[in-house]
Write a protein that holds these residues in place. Structure first.
Motif, PDB file in Angstrom:
ATOM      1  N   MET A 186      -3.432 -11.014  -2.940  1.00  0.00           N
ATOM      2  CA  MET A 186      -4.888 -10.901  -2.837  1.00  0.00           C
ATOM      3  C   MET A 186      -5.590 -12.248  -2.909  1.00  0.00           C
ATOM      4  SD  MET A 186      -5.884  -7.878  -2.345  1.00  0.00           S
ATOM      5  CE  MET A 186      -7.586  -7.735  -2.853  1.00  0.00           C
ATOM      6  N   TYR A 187      -4.892 -13.311  -3.267  1.00  0.00           N
ATOM      7  CA  TYR A 187      -5.608 -14.543  -3.576  1.00  0.00           C
ATOM      8  C   TYR A 187      -5.468 -15.629  -2.522  1.00  0.00           C
ATOM      9  CZ  TYR A 187      -6.721 -12.596  -8.019  1.00  0.00           C
ATOM     10  OH  TYR A 187      -7.221 -11.782  -8.973  1.00  0.00           O
ATOM     11  N   HIS A 196       0.821  -1.210   0.000  1.00  0.00           N
ATOM     12  CA  HIS A 196       0.000   0.000   0.000  1.00  0.00           C
ATOM     13  C   HIS A 196       0.853   1.256   0.000  1.00  0.00           C
ATOM     14  CE1 HIS A 196      -4.108  -1.463   0.163  1.00  0.00           C
ATOM     15  NE2 HIS A 196      -3.602  -2.530   0.749  1.00  0.00           N
ATOM     16  N   MET A 197       2.027   1.166   0.610  1.00  0.00           N
ATOM     17  CA  MET A 197       2.908   2.332   0.569  1.00  0.00           C
ATOM     18  C   MET A 197       3.434   2.564  -0.846  1.00  0.00           C
ATOM     19  SD  MET A 197       5.105   2.298   4.050  1.00  0.00           S
ATOM     20  CE  MET A 197       4.388   2.960   5.540  1.00  0.00           C
ATOM     21  N   GLN A 198       3.390   1.539  -1.661  1.00  0.00           N
ATOM     22  CA  GLN A 198       3.824   1.687  -3.045  1.00  0.00           C
ATOM     23  C   GLN A 198       2.633   1.780  -3.983  1.00  0.00           C
ATOM     24  OE1 GLN A 198       6.192  -1.814  -3.204  1.00  0.00           O
ATOM     25  NE2 GLN A 198       8.018  -0.789  -2.442  1.00  0.00           N
ATOM     26  N   GLY A 199       1.443   2.008  -3.431  1.00  0.00           N
ATOM     27  CA  GLY A 199       0.256   2.153  -4.268  1.00  0.00           C
ATOM     28  C   GLY A 199      -0.207   0.852  -4.893  1.00  0.00           C
ATOM     29  N   ARG A 200       0.164  -0.281  -4.285  1.00  0.00           N
ATOM     30  CA  ARG A 200      -0.273  -1.578  -4.813  1.00  0.00           C
ATOM     31  C   ARG A 200      -1.234  -2.210  -3.829  1.00  0.00           C
ATOM     32  NH1 ARG A 200       3.374  -5.285  -4.301  1.00  0.00           N
ATOM     33  NH2 ARG A 200       4.802  -4.172  -2.982  1.00  0.00           N
ATOM     34  N   LEU A 201      -1.670  -3.414  -4.133  1.00  0.00           N
ATOM     35  CA  LEU A 201      -2.561  -4.138  -3.235  1.00  0.00           C
ATOM     36  C   LEU A 201      -1.848  -5.240  -2.479  1.00  0.00           C
ATOM     37  CD1 LEU A 201      -5.771  -4.541  -5.359  1.00  0.00           C
ATOM     38  CD2 LEU A 201      -5.543  -3.297  -3.241  1.00  0.00           C
TER      39      LEU A 201
END
Ligand code: SF4
Ligand code: SF4
Lengths: 215, 322
Positions: free
Chosen positions: B43-44, B35-40
């Motif tokens: 997720m799976y 999230h700090m890198q703008g990613r998720l």
């Protein structure tokens, strides 16, 4: 003023922390379909009813990846005594998407509006040879071509529509004129009849009187 | 018989904590970093936001072939991951998370000495791995580890010594019993030095010169595969837990909190440890790797003087109080 020592480090921490609180940019593609802009270059659709087999697209394609086969047919004369016409019939139209570089030149050059961009992009294959898609597939992709985006407010009217409107206007004007004439003709006929009708009882009685007088 | 049961139970709990908490930290790192890198991030795996990603990773590692290079010093090579991991297990045994006998695996009288000495052993694992791999990258990594250990052990010890001076004891529960809230500003410099030096000793970014992947592949761990490699990774996360726990106990007052310190002291400990672990991840995401000379310079010209100044300050205040 010299920067406070460590202010750069703090700024870095602030950047990462701020990014953490913002929405992520990750596209969750297979779960969520992407929202593509209408002019996305996904795949090329062929509106084969419009294609005249002029071969311009195949000749202009920088990758030579459009394959067209056709033959000529003669069409019987439209009116009796006329001349027979020959016409090109499309046999094969294929685009090798393994070679295509999505430059869009074929779509630009087609003079008959037979090629279109479609945003459809899920046509990966496991074998590179299967990326040569034939005309039925290309025709099917036409259904995924979106409507052209609306013109800017205040933009000039597209030429086709202007031309169509002109013809329509002319037609309507002519029709109106004809209708007007017809109405006028009708009216004159009606007034004449009415006058005749108004005249006739007197005439008849006159005539009757004349006849009585004669008797 | 009862004693044996008691000991077994305590060891079991410590072991469970040792297996679970580093995984939680690892998963938190996945997510926070993403999230700090703008990613998720993952997720799976496991369904909900990839919570089981590390479990899946563990399964993957366990399935991989365990390769030992032909030229390697076999026994040392195979022992190194255990040497890297076990010390942290031993340290966790000694960290008190709440007041009273029940909340610590084993009360050690010379707690600080024990903890710091054993943590130093953990680095030995990397040294052994670097030497035994018979690989130049590994050797370079191992030597960098050694240099880093030499440079950062000193400020860490000095900072810890300052707390011991303040409390007048080297036992960890003893330090916590003597803790007062104003120690926080008093020892803040020592806390920073301790934390930074600890990070460097764990070879966490930005102090990850010994594993700098762009220059020496993965340092001492280059030749490792499968489960042994996973053990090294686990050691890193266990190290984070231990470092954060120790910083909490030594400098942040452990189970002391503004309220509820009696019954829920352990919650405070966990909370503070968690916040520190977040900071560890945050630093990793934010800063680029320090160059080898910058690394040494930071230790010898900044941290050690700061630690000495902290000791002087501690001494002065201590005398002034008495
Ligand atoms: S987009 Fe370009 S490369 Fe592809 S078929 Fe058309 S002209 Fe050829
Ligand atoms: S340029 Fe258009 S009309 Fe001509 S062959 Fe190609 S698709 Fe058909």
């Amino acid at each position: 003023m010299p920067p406070i020592p460590g202010s750069g480090l703090a700024k870095g921490l602030a950047v990462t922390l701020r990014t953490m609180t913002k929405r992520t940019v990750t596209a969750q593609y297979p779960d969520v379909q992407p929202e593509l802009p209408p002019r996305t270059r996904g795949v090329i659709g062929l509106f084969e009813e419009n294609c005249t087999v002029c071969m311009l697209c195949a000749r202009e394609c920088p990758d030579w990846c459009i394959y067209i086969d056709s033959h000529k047919e003669t069409v019987p004369p439209a009116a009796p005594g006329g001349r027979e016409r020959s016409r090109n019939v499309l046999d094969r139209f294929a685009i090798d998407f393994a070679l295509c570089m999505y430059c869009g030149i074929c779509i630009e050059v087609c003079p008959f509006d037979a090629l279109f961009w479609s945003p459809e992009f899920e046509y990966a294959e496991t074998d590179i040879h299967e990326l040569t898609h034939e005309r039925d597939k290309l025709r099917e992709w036409m259904w995924t071509v979106p409507e052209p985006p609306a013109l800017d407010p205040g933009a000039e009217e597209p030429k086709e529509i202007a031309a169509a409107r002109k013809t329509a206007d002319k037609l309507r004007a002519q029709e109106e004129r004809e209708a007007q004439e017809a109405r006028e003709a009708q009216e004159t006929r009606e007034t004449q009849e009415a006058r005749e009708a108004a005249e006739s009882p007197e005439d008849r009685s006159d005539r009757a009187a004349e006849q009585e007088g004669q008797e | 018989m009862n004693d044996v049961l008691d000991v077994a139970l305590r060891l079991l709990i410590v072991f469970a904590v040792f297996m679970v908490v580093p995984l939680v930290v690892g998963q938190a790192e996945h997510k926070v970093m993403a999230h700090m890198q703008g990613r998720l991030g993952p997720m799976y795996a496991g369904g909900f936001h990839g919570w089981a990603q590390l479990v899946a990773d563990g399964v993957k590692f366990a399935q991989k072939e365990d390769v030992v290079p032909a030229e390697a010093d076999r026994r040392i090579f195979q022992m190194a991951p255990a040497v890297a991991l076990l010390p942290y297990l031993l340290v966790i045994v000694a960290i008190p998370i709440g007041p009273g006998e029940g909340a610590v695996g084993q009360v050690v009288d010379a707690g600080i000495f024990f903890v710091l000495a054993v943590m130093g052993v953990g680095v030995l694992g990397s040294l052994m791995a670097g030497w035994a791999s018979a690989n130049k990258f590994s050797l370079l990594g191992g030597l960098r580890t050694a240099a880093q250990l030499l440079a950062y052990e000193l400020p860490m010890l000095l900072a810890a010594a300052s707390v011991a001076m303040a409390a007048g004891t080297v036992s960890l529960p003893g330090i916590l019993n003597a803790f007062e809230w104003w120690w926080l500003p008093w020892q803040i410099v020592g806390a920073l030095v301790f934390f930074v030096a600890g990070l460097a000793e764990l070879q966490r970014p930005p102090f990850d010169m010994p594993v700098a992947d762009s220059e020496i592949i993965f340092g001492a761990y280059t030749e490792y595969t499968g489960l042994r490699f996973a053990l090294f990774l686990l050691a890193e996360y266990a190290g984070i837990v231990v470092l954060c726990g120790l910083t909490t106990v030594l400098f942040l007052g452990g189970w002391h909190g503004p309220f509820g310190a009696d019954g829920l002291g352990w919650v405070w400990t966990l909370l503070k440890t968690g916040v520190l672990a977040f900071v560890v991840i945050w630093l990793r995401v934010t800063y680029p790797r320090l160059r080898e000379d910058q690394l040494q310079k930071l230790a010898w010209t900044t941290l050690i003087p700061l630690a000495l100044a902290q000791i002087a300050l501690t001494g002065i205040v201590k005398v002034a109080i008495n």
